[in-house]
Design an enzyme around this catalytic site. Sequence first.
Site, mmCIF file in Angstrom:
data_model
loop_
_atom_site.group_PDB
_atom_site.id
_atom_site.type_symbol
_atom_site.label_atom_id
_atom_site.label_comp_id
_atom_site.label_asym_id
_atom_site.label_seq_id
_atom_site.Cartn_x
_atom_site.Cartn_y
_atom_site.Cartn_z
ATOM 1 N N HIS A 17 -20.676 39.273 10.188
ATOM 2 C CA HIS A 17 -19.244 39.312 9.835
ATOM 3 C C HIS A 17 -19.055 38.982 8.353
ATOM 4 O O HIS A 17 -18.303 39.661 7.647
ATOM 5 C CB HIS A 17 -18.455 38.280 10.655
ATOM 6 C CG HIS A 17 -18.393 38.540 12.132
ATOM 7 N ND1 HIS A 17 -18.823 37.635 13.075
ATOM 8 C CD2 HIS A 17 -17.930 39.603 12.830
ATOM 9 C CE1 HIS A 17 -18.623 38.121 14.289
ATOM 10 N NE2 HIS A 17 -18.091 39.317 14.176
ATOM 11 N N LYS A 41 -12.591 39.059 27.069
ATOM 12 C CA LYS A 41 -14.001 38.906 26.677
ATOM 13 C C LYS A 41 -14.527 37.512 27.024
ATOM 14 O O LYS A 41 -15.681 37.196 26.712
ATOM 15 C CB LYS A 41 -14.160 39.144 25.176
ATOM 16 C CG LYS A 41 -14.037 40.595 24.774
ATOM 17 C CD LYS A 41 -14.578 40.797 23.373
ATOM 18 C CE LYS A 41 -14.885 42.252 23.099
ATOM 19 N NZ LYS A 41 -15.530 42.433 21.788
ATOM 20 N N ARG A 90 -22.535 48.799 13.200
ATOM 21 C CA ARG A 90 -23.964 48.468 13.269
ATOM 22 C C ARG A 90 -24.719 49.739 13.633
ATOM 23 O O ARG A 90 -24.474 50.787 13.080
ATOM 24 C CB ARG A 90 -24.182 47.355 14.291
ATOM 25 C CG ARG A 90 -23.763 46.009 13.756
ATOM 26 C CD ARG A 90 -23.576 45.003 14.830
ATOM 27 N NE ARG A 90 -22.410 45.353 15.627
ATOM 28 C CZ ARG A 90 -21.789 44.517 16.448
ATOM 29 N NH1 ARG A 90 -22.240 43.284 16.601
ATOM 30 N NH2 ARG A 90 -20.737 44.912 17.127
ATOM 31 N N SER A 128 -22.403 38.550 18.053
ATOM 32 C CA SER A 128 -22.078 37.220 18.562
ATOM 33 C C SER A 128 -22.685 37.040 19.959
ATOM 34 O O SER A 128 -23.133 35.952 20.321
ATOM 35 C CB SER A 128 -20.563 37.016 18.621
ATOM 36 O OG SER A 128 -20.003 37.154 17.328
HETATM 37 P P1 ADP Z 1 -14.598 42.789 18.526
HETATM 38 O O1 ADP Z 1 -14.339 42.066 19.804
HETATM 39 O O2 ADP Z 1 -13.378 43.335 17.866
HETATM 40 O O3 ADP Z 1 -15.719 43.791 18.563
HETATM 41 P P2 ADP Z 1 -16.354 41.142 16.973
HETATM 42 O O4 ADP Z 1 -16.117 39.781 16.458
HETATM 43 O O5 ADP Z 1 -17.463 41.324 17.926
HETATM 44 O O6 ADP Z 1 -15.006 41.612 17.556
HETATM 45 O O7 ADP Z 1 -16.550 42.119 15.744
HETATM 46 C C1 ADP Z 1 -15.564 42.327 14.783
HETATM 47 C C2 ADP Z 1 -15.992 43.466 13.897
HETATM 48 O O8 ADP Z 1 -17.152 43.073 13.185
HETATM 49 C C3 ADP Z 1 -16.369 44.739 14.635
HETATM 50 O O9 ADP Z 1 -16.007 45.841 13.831
HETATM 51 C C4 ADP Z 1 -17.862 44.659 14.739
HETATM 52 O O10 ADP Z 1 -18.444 45.943 14.852
HETATM 53 C C5 ADP Z 1 -18.184 44.007 13.409
HETATM 54 N N1 ADP Z 1 -19.459 43.300 13.438
HETATM 55 C C6 ADP Z 1 -19.850 42.285 14.236
HETATM 56 N N2 ADP Z 1 -21.103 41.901 13.955
HETATM 57 C C7 ADP Z 1 -21.519 42.704 12.941
HETATM 58 C C8 ADP Z 1 -22.745 42.859 12.217
HETATM 59 N N3 ADP Z 1 -23.820 42.122 12.498
HETATM 60 N N4 ADP Z 1 -22.795 43.785 11.264
HETATM 61 C C9 ADP Z 1 -21.728 44.568 11.009
HETATM 62 N N5 ADP Z 1 -20.561 44.508 11.653
HETATM 63 C C10 ADP Z 1 -20.459 43.589 12.606
#
Ligand code: ADP
Length: 162
Positions: A17, A41, A90, A128
């Site tokens: 993030h 979630k 990703r 995460s």
């Molecule tokens: P959501 O529930 O909206 O997917 P996340 O917190 O899992 O929330 O992710 C928020 C955003 O950050 C999403 O666009 C996700 O693809 C991106 N994201 C999460 N981890 C990574 C990572 N390691 N590299 C790039 N983008 C990421």
Amino acid sequence: MKIGIYPGTFDPITHGHTDIITRSLRIFDKVIVAIAPNPSKHPLFNLAERLAMVQLVMKDVEQVEVTSFDGLLVSYVERAGAHAIIRGLRAISDFEHEFQMALVNRKLAKTVETVFLMPSEEYSYLSSTIIKDVAQHGGNLMDFLHPEVARRLHTRIRSLKS
Ligand code: ADP
């Protein structure tokens, strides 16, 4: 001033993030990290805890604002006067869902664009969910999380096990 909104669950915030936020600041003057409650979630941390962790990790970056939002993302984007939604991409596994969301959001609000950014390769496998699995099994989190976030995650998992 160009404003981007980076929405997500952030349960908890990882270096993946942070990498996306850093990259967005090369495009936007200000980035609003907007944390969604996302009860479906079943987050490990409540909204206030997730918000506090993002604030802690981002405390030295003044172009970043951290907030939470509920309801339709595009409504929040319009209310905030932002120019685009920022999402991280990703591996190809993210693509289908992200593509779908971006098109639905465009249908709901024609002028709201979605900008996709790729993380550095070293974070392209990070999520995460995986981090929580590693933590469950007592793995070292230092390569993936801010040390204080890692400490809070270990503490949360220990308290759930006891
Ligand atoms: P959501 O529930 O909206 O997917 P996340 O917190 O899992 O929330 O992710 C928020 C955003 O950050 C999403 O666009 C996700 O693809 C991106 N994201 C999460 N981890 C990574 C990572 N390691 N590299 C790039 N983008 C990421």
